[in-house]
Design a protein around this motif. Sequence first.
Motif, PDB file in Angstrom:
ATOM      1  N   ASP A 311       0.812  -1.212   0.000  1.00  0.00           N
ATOM      2  CA  ASP A 311       0.000   0.000   0.000  1.00  0.00           C
ATOM      3  C   ASP A 311       0.845   1.262   0.000  1.00  0.00           C
ATOM      4  O   ASP A 311       0.554   2.218  -0.722  1.00  0.00           O
ATOM      5  N   ALA A 312       1.920   1.293   0.841  1.00  0.00           N
ATOM      6  CA  ALA A 312       2.766   2.485   0.899  1.00  0.00           C
ATOM      7  C   ALA A 312       3.455   2.725  -0.435  1.00  0.00           C
ATOM      8  O   ALA A 312       3.551   3.859  -0.913  1.00  0.00           O
ATOM      9  N   GLY A 313       3.931   1.644  -1.055  1.00  0.00           N
ATOM     10  CA  GLY A 313       4.577   1.785  -2.352  1.00  0.00           C
ATOM     11  C   GLY A 313       3.617   2.281  -3.410  1.00  0.00           C
ATOM     12  O   GLY A 313       3.975   3.084  -4.266  1.00  0.00           O
ATOM     13  N   GLN A 314       2.356   1.803  -3.334  1.00  0.00           N
ATOM     14  CA  GLN A 314       1.372   2.239  -4.315  1.00  0.00           C
ATOM     15  C   GLN A 314       1.063   3.720  -4.169  1.00  0.00           C
ATOM     16  O   GLN A 314       0.904   4.448  -5.162  1.00  0.00           O
ATOM     17  N   VAL A 315       1.011   4.192  -2.923  1.00  0.00           N
ATOM     18  CA  VAL A 315       0.795   5.618  -2.685  1.00  0.00           C
ATOM     19  C   VAL A 315       1.917   6.428  -3.316  1.00  0.00           C
ATOM     20  O   VAL A 315       1.695   7.447  -3.976  1.00  0.00           O
ATOM     21  N   ALA A 316       3.170   5.976  -3.102  1.00  0.00           N
ATOM     22  CA  ALA A 316       4.315   6.701  -3.655  1.00  0.00           C
ATOM     23  C   ALA A 316       4.297   6.692  -5.174  1.00  0.00           C
ATOM     24  O   ALA A 316       4.590   7.707  -5.819  1.00  0.00           O
ATOM     25  N   LEU A 317       3.941   5.540  -5.757  1.00  0.00           N
ATOM     26  CA  LEU A 317       3.857   5.467  -7.208  1.00  0.00           C
ATOM     27  C   LEU A 317       2.810   6.443  -7.747  1.00  0.00           C
ATOM     28  O   LEU A 317       3.029   7.139  -8.737  1.00  0.00           O
ATOM     29  N   ASN A 318       1.685   6.493  -7.077  1.00  0.00           N
ATOM     30  CA  ASN A 318       0.632   7.398  -7.522  1.00  0.00           C
ATOM     31  C   ASN A 318       1.075   8.854  -7.423  1.00  0.00           C
ATOM     32  O   ASN A 318       0.749   9.678  -8.292  1.00  0.00           O
ATOM     33  N   MET A 319       1.820   9.180  -6.366  1.00  0.00           N
ATOM     34  CA  MET A 319       2.316  10.548  -6.202  1.00  0.00           C
ATOM     35  C   MET A 319       3.274  10.916  -7.322  1.00  0.00           C
ATOM     36  O   MET A 319       3.237  12.022  -7.873  1.00  0.00           O
ATOM     37  N   LEU A 320       4.148   9.956  -7.690  1.00  0.00           N
ATOM     38  CA  LEU A 320       5.084  10.218  -8.781  1.00  0.00           C
ATOM     39  C   LEU A 320       4.343  10.357 -10.105  1.00  0.00           C
ATOM     40  O   LEU A 320       4.672  11.213 -10.929  1.00  0.00           O
TER      41      LEU A 320
END
Length: 425
Positions: A311-320
């Motif tokens: 989930d944390a990685g997905q949030v970061a990917l979405n932010m990028l």
Amino acid sequence: MAERMRPISIFHFLAVLIALSTPFFAAQAAERRDVLVLGAAANRRVALVLGNSEYQNVPPLTNATSDARAMEKLLQGLDFEVVSGFNLTKAETQETIAHFAKEVRGADIALFFYAGHGLQVSNVNYLIPIDAVLEDETSLDFEAVQMNFILRQMSRETGVRLVFLDACRDNPLAEALSKAGSTEVSSGLAEMQIENGGAGTLVAFATGPKEVAYDGQGEHSPFSAALLAHLSEKNEPLTAIMTRVTKEVYTSTKGLQRPWVNLSLTDDIVLNRVDEQPEPAPKVAAAGPEAGPGSNSRTAAGTATGPAPDDAGQVALNMLRQRIPKIETEGPISFDMPIVFGDPQIDGKSIEELLQGRPLYPPVEGLDQSVWDNHCSTCHQWTKARLCEQAQNYDKIDVSIMRLEHPLGNRFKVALANWAHNGCK
């Protein structure tokens, strides 16, 4: 002159990219860096190795090139990607540094080793290419290379920076420069300030500030010989290794030369970590249900690239992904069609046309304009096939568009990803 960049996994790349690009993940970046710095096999290491012996205007040095070639081989054995150059002119030195600057971004460990002539003028350190004449202080800017210029290239998005300078050897050019009226000239190098950032920096000089080191009577100088003997010791922290190097050089020169180390490291660095315990047999995971559509992370074109991140990685990917710029041209892009990028400097031109033009920005910060302000196709030797390979990377890993500023702007990367998704037609 340089090793090809070692491939890394998509998930290693994404982890490093996310950590470095998003303040939200600063703490996670530090945690990951601690692991990588401690000698894990997965970290990425990039080194620049330069050695100059065959000087054109002063007597040659005996060992500098052999020191650098031996260091190149040792670092390759320690899993470094090595960019190297030997007996280089000023122009060749700049070209090699520019190559290194491109490769080193995002490295967990960045290393620089130099053997050859160096000098300091008013506490600024210079490395001396083989074609330098140095008739007066003005010629320094045109014939020598400031050490700080190289440090800047090592300091972008890197974890640990290691610098080894065997450049304090007796230098006739320093004497000539002093006679020409330059003030505070010395063959010995000056103390260097260490910048904060990453997991720290280590700078090791062959001898103390403003002192002169020995070239040596054997195959290597005393300092390089000690480095070569100890740098690859198994499971030894670099700080302990440098203590041994200092002692060995001091002893071998009968107290006439004492290496000097300036460091600011947040963790122990082990360049050759070896697990001496047998590894347990890997567990075989039970087969799970087949992944359905949409269970994998998307790319720029909406295709799957592998298992979904947490989930944390997905949030970061979405932010990028929110930071990826948009272009105004919709639909498939071809190589020779005009494109509306949303940037007036390149709007209305095709990919083909832009490759025959000039870049908007230098590919590496700090380069002289004469080095980078050339036709793009000349600089990169791009062919349509080679550009397609690069564009496919942007298509497969969409967030890679944000990794580095492109000389033609990141909207150009977005267009390349679209072009690759359409089969590079």
